[in-house]
Design a protein around this motif. Structure first.
Motif, PDB file in Angstrom:
ATOM      1  N   PRO A 199       0.816  -1.219   0.000  1.00  0.00           N
ATOM      2  CA  PRO A 199       0.000   0.000   0.000  1.00  0.00           C
ATOM      3  C   PRO A 199       0.852   1.273   0.000  1.00  0.00           C
ATOM      4  O   PRO A 199       0.556   2.234  -0.723  1.00  0.00           O
ATOM      5  CB  PRO A 199      -0.835  -0.129   1.277  1.00  0.00           C
ATOM      6  CG  PRO A 199      -0.939  -1.604   1.500  1.00  0.00           C
ATOM      7  CD  PRO A 199       0.371  -2.177   1.035  1.00  0.00           C
ATOM      8  N   LEU A 200       1.937   1.273   0.788  1.00  0.00           N
ATOM      9  CA  LEU A 200       2.793   2.474   0.815  1.00  0.00           C
ATOM     10  C   LEU A 200       3.538   2.649  -0.506  1.00  0.00           C
ATOM     11  O   LEU A 200       3.732   3.767  -0.989  1.00  0.00           O
ATOM     12  CB  LEU A 200       3.776   2.401   1.992  1.00  0.00           C
ATOM     13  CG  LEU A 200       3.136   2.432   3.389  1.00  0.00           C
ATOM     14  CD1 LEU A 200       4.209   2.374   4.468  1.00  0.00           C
ATOM     15  CD2 LEU A 200       2.264   3.671   3.580  1.00  0.00           C
ATOM     16  N   ILE A 201       3.945   1.520  -1.104  1.00  0.00           N
ATOM     17  CA  ILE A 201       4.623   1.596  -2.409  1.00  0.00           C
ATOM     18  C   ILE A 201       3.640   2.127  -3.462  1.00  0.00           C
ATOM     19  O   ILE A 201       3.991   2.964  -4.298  1.00  0.00           O
ATOM     20  CB  ILE A 201       5.176   0.212  -2.811  1.00  0.00           C
ATOM     21  CG1 ILE A 201       6.299  -0.198  -1.855  1.00  0.00           C
ATOM     22  CG2 ILE A 201       5.674   0.210  -4.253  1.00  0.00           C
ATOM     23  CD1 ILE A 201       6.789  -1.622  -2.037  1.00  0.00           C
ATOM     24  N   ALA A 202       2.396   1.660  -3.396  1.00  0.00           N
ATOM     25  CA  ALA A 202       1.380   2.141  -4.345  1.00  0.00           C
ATOM     26  C   ALA A 202       1.165   3.644  -4.155  1.00  0.00           C
ATOM     27  O   ALA A 202       1.081   4.405  -5.128  1.00  0.00           O
ATOM     28  CB  ALA A 202       0.072   1.384  -4.139  1.00  0.00           C
ATOM     29  N   MET A 203       1.112   4.076  -2.898  1.00  0.00           N
ATOM     30  CA  MET A 203       0.914   5.517  -2.633  1.00  0.00           C
ATOM     31  C   MET A 203       2.052   6.351  -3.208  1.00  0.00           C
ATOM     32  O   MET A 203       1.835   7.480  -3.672  1.00  0.00           O
ATOM     33  CB  MET A 203       0.814   5.759  -1.130  1.00  0.00           C
ATOM     34  CG  MET A 203      -0.548   5.422  -0.556  1.00  0.00           C
ATOM     35  SD  MET A 203      -0.522   5.454   1.239  1.00  0.00           S
ATOM     36  CE  MET A 203      -0.091   7.155   1.562  1.00  0.00           C
ATOM     37  N   PRO A 208      -4.617   7.568  -8.215  1.00  0.00           N
ATOM     38  CA  PRO A 208      -5.820   8.215  -7.668  1.00  0.00           C
ATOM     39  C   PRO A 208      -6.343   7.585  -6.372  1.00  0.00           C
ATOM     40  O   PRO A 208      -6.885   8.292  -5.529  1.00  0.00           O
ATOM     41  CB  PRO A 208      -6.858   8.030  -8.796  1.00  0.00           C
ATOM     42  CG  PRO A 208      -6.064   7.829 -10.033  1.00  0.00           C
ATOM     43  CD  PRO A 208      -4.768   7.197  -9.635  1.00  0.00           C
ATOM     44  N   TYR A 209      -6.180   6.269  -6.201  1.00  0.00           N
ATOM     45  CA  TYR A 209      -6.825   5.650  -5.034  1.00  0.00           C
ATOM     46  C   TYR A 209      -6.023   4.450  -4.549  1.00  0.00           C
ATOM     47  O   TYR A 209      -5.657   3.564  -5.335  1.00  0.00           O
ATOM     48  CB  TYR A 209      -8.229   5.183  -5.427  1.00  0.00           C
ATOM     49  CG  TYR A 209      -9.077   4.702  -4.266  1.00  0.00           C
ATOM     50  CD1 TYR A 209      -9.722   5.600  -3.423  1.00  0.00           C
ATOM     51  CD2 TYR A 209      -9.229   3.344  -4.011  1.00  0.00           C
ATOM     52  CE1 TYR A 209     -10.494   5.164  -2.351  1.00  0.00           C
ATOM     53  CE2 TYR A 209     -10.004   2.895  -2.942  1.00  0.00           C
ATOM     54  CZ  TYR A 209     -10.633   3.817  -2.120  1.00  0.00           C
ATOM     55  OH  TYR A 209     -11.415   3.379  -1.069  1.00  0.00           O
ATOM     56  N   VAL A 210      -5.768   4.432  -3.243  1.00  0.00           N
ATOM     57  CA  VAL A 210      -5.155   3.280  -2.572  1.00  0.00           C
ATOM     58  C   VAL A 210      -5.936   3.063  -1.287  1.00  0.00           C
ATOM     59  O   VAL A 210      -6.271   4.026  -0.594  1.00  0.00           O
ATOM     60  CB  VAL A 210      -3.665   3.530  -2.220  1.00  0.00           C
ATOM     61  CG1 VAL A 210      -3.094   2.388  -1.391  1.00  0.00           C
ATOM     62  CG2 VAL A 210      -2.824   3.732  -3.482  1.00  0.00           C
ATOM     63  N   ALA A 211      -6.250   1.816  -0.970  1.00  0.00           N
ATOM     64  CA  ALA A 211      -6.940   1.558   0.301  1.00  0.00           C
ATOM     65  C   ALA A 211      -6.550   0.186   0.821  1.00  0.00           C
ATOM     66  O   ALA A 211      -6.139  -0.695   0.065  1.00  0.00           O
ATOM     67  CB  ALA A 211      -8.459   1.641   0.113  1.00  0.00           C
ATOM     68  N   PRO A 268      -2.980  -1.703   9.602  1.00  0.00           N
ATOM     69  CA  PRO A 268      -3.709  -0.428   9.567  1.00  0.00           C
ATOM     70  C   PRO A 268      -4.695  -0.380   8.400  1.00  0.00           C
ATOM     71  O   PRO A 268      -4.356  -0.764   7.282  1.00  0.00           O
ATOM     72  CB  PRO A 268      -2.604   0.613   9.388  1.00  0.00           C
ATOM     73  CG  PRO A 268      -1.408  -0.127   8.915  1.00  0.00           C
ATOM     74  CD  PRO A 268      -1.563  -1.571   9.256  1.00  0.00           C
ATOM     75  N   VAL A 269      -5.901   0.093   8.676  1.00  0.00           N
ATOM     76  CA  VAL A 269      -6.933   0.192   7.637  1.00  0.00           C
ATOM     77  C   VAL A 269      -7.130   1.662   7.297  1.00  0.00           C
ATOM     78  O   VAL A 269      -7.490   2.468   8.161  1.00  0.00           O
ATOM     79  CB  VAL A 269      -8.248  -0.455   8.127  1.00  0.00           C
ATOM     80  CG1 VAL A 269      -9.346  -0.292   7.085  1.00  0.00           C
ATOM     81  CG2 VAL A 269      -8.015  -1.937   8.419  1.00  0.00           C
ATOM     82  N   PHE A 270      -6.842   2.004   6.049  1.00  0.00           N
ATOM     83  CA  PHE A 270      -6.877   3.417   5.663  1.00  0.00           C
ATOM     84  C   PHE A 270      -7.190   3.571   4.180  1.00  0.00           C
ATOM     85  O   PHE A 270      -7.236   2.598   3.435  1.00  0.00           O
ATOM     86  CB  PHE A 270      -5.539   4.097   5.999  1.00  0.00           C
ATOM     87  CG  PHE A 270      -4.362   3.555   5.223  1.00  0.00           C
ATOM     88  CD1 PHE A 270      -3.633   2.476   5.681  1.00  0.00           C
ATOM     89  CD2 PHE A 270      -3.988   4.137   4.014  1.00  0.00           C
ATOM     90  CE1 PHE A 270      -2.561   1.968   4.959  1.00  0.00           C
ATOM     91  CE2 PHE A 270      -2.916   3.648   3.283  1.00  0.00           C
ATOM     92  CZ  PHE A 270      -2.197   2.554   3.750  1.00  0.00           C
ATOM     93  N   GLU A 271      -7.397   4.821   3.792  1.00  0.00           N
ATOM     94  CA  GLU A 271      -7.628   5.178   2.395  1.00  0.00           C
ATOM     95  C   GLU A 271      -6.680   6.308   2.019  1.00  0.00           C
ATOM     96  O   GLU A 271      -6.391   7.169   2.864  1.00  0.00           O
ATOM     97  CB  GLU A 271      -9.065   5.734   2.250  1.00  0.00           C
ATOM     98  CG  GLU A 271     -10.014   4.814   1.590  1.00  0.00           C
ATOM     99  CD  GLU A 271     -11.412   5.424   1.503  1.00  0.00           C
ATOM    100  OE1 GLU A 271     -11.777   6.278   2.331  1.00  0.00           O
ATOM    101  OE2 GLU A 271     -12.138   5.036   0.577  1.00  0.00           O
ATOM    102  N   ALA A 272      -6.255   6.325   0.776  1.00  0.00           N
ATOM    103  CA  ALA A 272      -5.381   7.416   0.332  1.00  0.00           C
ATOM    104  C   ALA A 272      -5.782   7.853  -1.069  1.00  0.00           C
ATOM    105  O   ALA A 272      -6.179   7.032  -1.893  1.00  0.00           O
ATOM    106  CB  ALA A 272      -3.926   6.954   0.336  1.00  0.00           C
ATOM    107  N   ARG A 273      -5.707   9.150  -1.306  1.00  0.00           N
ATOM    108  CA  ARG A 273      -5.968   9.701  -2.638  1.00  0.00           C
ATOM    109  C   ARG A 273      -4.720  10.427  -3.112  1.00  0.00           C
ATOM    110  O   ARG A 273      -4.155  11.232  -2.361  1.00  0.00           O
ATOM    111  CB  ARG A 273      -7.125  10.721  -2.596  1.00  0.00           C
ATOM    112  CG  ARG A 273      -8.440  10.174  -2.052  1.00  0.00           C
ATOM    113  CD  ARG A 273      -9.221   9.477  -3.157  1.00  0.00           C
ATOM    114  NE  ARG A 273     -10.473   8.938  -2.636  1.00  0.00           N
ATOM    115  CZ  ARG A 273     -11.670   9.323  -3.030  1.00  0.00           C
ATOM    116  NH1 ARG A 273     -11.805  10.261  -3.937  1.00  0.00           N
ATOM    117  NH2 ARG A 273     -12.755   8.770  -2.534  1.00  0.00           N
TER     118      ARG A 273
END
Ligand SMILES: Cc1ncc(C[n+]2csc(CCOP(=O)(O)OP(=O)(O)O)c2C)c(N)n1
Ligand code: SF4
Length: 340
Positions: A199-203, A208-211, A268-273
């Motif tokens: 997830p951090l690598i994707a961010m 536009p969207y990672v969750a 950790p459960v989160f969302e990122a844009r």
């Protein structure tokens, strides 16, 4: 001999029968005859398989969000093997099996073909296990992110290569016992300091969207798929899916274990844009990591013959770091912790 061969179908389409005596508002999701059941019954996943549960909710939500116009591309792994023993299939949507490592590239190709044909209402979901995603497929996935291809890619993370016999992957957590990180020696299980957070690598690609999500929060998972399907471009969803066989857990405990992973702070459960965290799911009832580790046989060596309090403390520090980094404590609990 007949030129055609009859294909056996075990699936029944919907599971409407079980709840028919209940009032509509009390019926389970499975009883909804409008549900697409993208992954329907008759597959060969182990009892309590978190991956089967997660995939079913993800694809059904994607189907709902796109008016039933989803094409799925699946990397090699448990999800593919248990769902499509030739000549049968449990998929009730267009579904392609790619190689182990190239599902993101195949999904990107399908999206490009749809664009060329002007079929922009048909949406593409790529999916695979953590081995296929975090390790062998990472180059293809990074390319898909970097080109911002119009694909939702979903990683079902059961923290090892389950289909081939529970080997360590880049998502296997430290100290977990796998077939290639045995519980022997002074530092048993998977080593600390290796692996990677996809997830951090994707961010870092600022897509536009990672969750992240787990199968303990199926509504949250559905909502995230829905939000992702409203967007265009590369989107990534990382779902924690306990594996009773590889984790050594009871098949009835899959959801409970996923919840403990969240509540301990280890997942950790989160969302990122666009590369920034925009929302987190707060921990409402924090538990020590020990509560999460103890029911899993892959961590049995941390409790017997002698408790490895030093190692458990190190894992607790990792959870504490996640909690601080993502701000996972609900406000009222954070206040309680400060005053005690
Ligand atoms: C290039 C290549 N290497 C190895 C394999 C064998 N293989 C098939 S599935 C698999 C493991 C899948 O693990 P993961 O992606 O984590 O999915 P899971 O089975 O855990 O859901 C491996 C090693 C393969 N099919 N292709
Ligand atoms: S080995 Fe694990 S991931 Fe594979 S079908 Fe069984 S429970 Fe599911």
């Amino acid at each position: 001999m007949s030129a055609t061969r009859q294909v056996k179908f075990y699936q029944v389409g919907s599971h409407a029968a079980g709840n028919r005596l209940l009032a509509p508002e009390l019926r389970s999701d499975q009883a909804d005859p409008g549900r697409s059941n993208a992954l329907t019954s008759g597959h060969r996943a182990c009892q309590g398989c978190g991956e089967a549960l997660g995939a079913r909710y993800v694809l059904d939500a994607a189907q709902r969000a796109s008016g039933g116009k989803v094409i799925a591309v699946n990397a090699t792994g448990c999800l593919e093997v248990f769902s499509t023993p030739y000549p049968e299939t449990s998929w009730q949507l267009p579904w392609l099996h790619s190689l182990f490592g190239n599902a993101p590239a195949v999904a990107a190709g399908v999206a490009a073909a749809l664009r060329a044909k002007g079929l922009t209402d048909v949406r593409v979901v790529g999916q695979g296990g953590d081995g296929g995603t975090v390790d062998i497929g990472l180059g293809c996935l990074s390319g898909m992110f970097e080109r911002n291809d119009d694909v939702l890619y979903v990683c079902y993370d059961n923290e090892a290569y389950m289909n081939t016999g529970v080997q360590r992957s880049g998502a296997t957590p430290p100290t977990a016992r796998t077939a290639t990180t045995q519980a022997v020696g002074t530092e048993p299980g998977a080593p600390f300091g290796q692996g990677k957070s996809l997830p951090l690598i994707a961010m870092a690609h600022e897509i536009p969207y990672v969750a992240t999500a787990t199968v303990a929060g199926l509504r949250d998972l559905e909502a995230k798929v829905h939000r992702a399907m409203q967007l265009r471009g590369a989107r990534y969803l990382h779902v924690l899916v306990p594996c009773p066989l590889g984790w050594g857990t009871a098949s009835c405990d899959t959801v409970r274990i996923a919840r403990l992973a969240e509540q301990s702070g280890l997942f950790p459960v989160f969302e990122a844009r666009d590369g920034e965290v925009t929302d987190v799911t707060p921990i409402r009832r924090r538990v020590p990591v020990e509560d999460y580790l103890r029911p899993q046989k892959r961590y049995a060596h941390l409790f017997e013959p002698e408790p490895r309090t030093d190692v458990i403390a190190r894992l607790q520090r990792a959870a504490d770091r996640n909690i601080a980094r993502f701000g996972l404590l609900a406000q009222d609990q954070a206040r309680e912790e400060v005053s005690s």
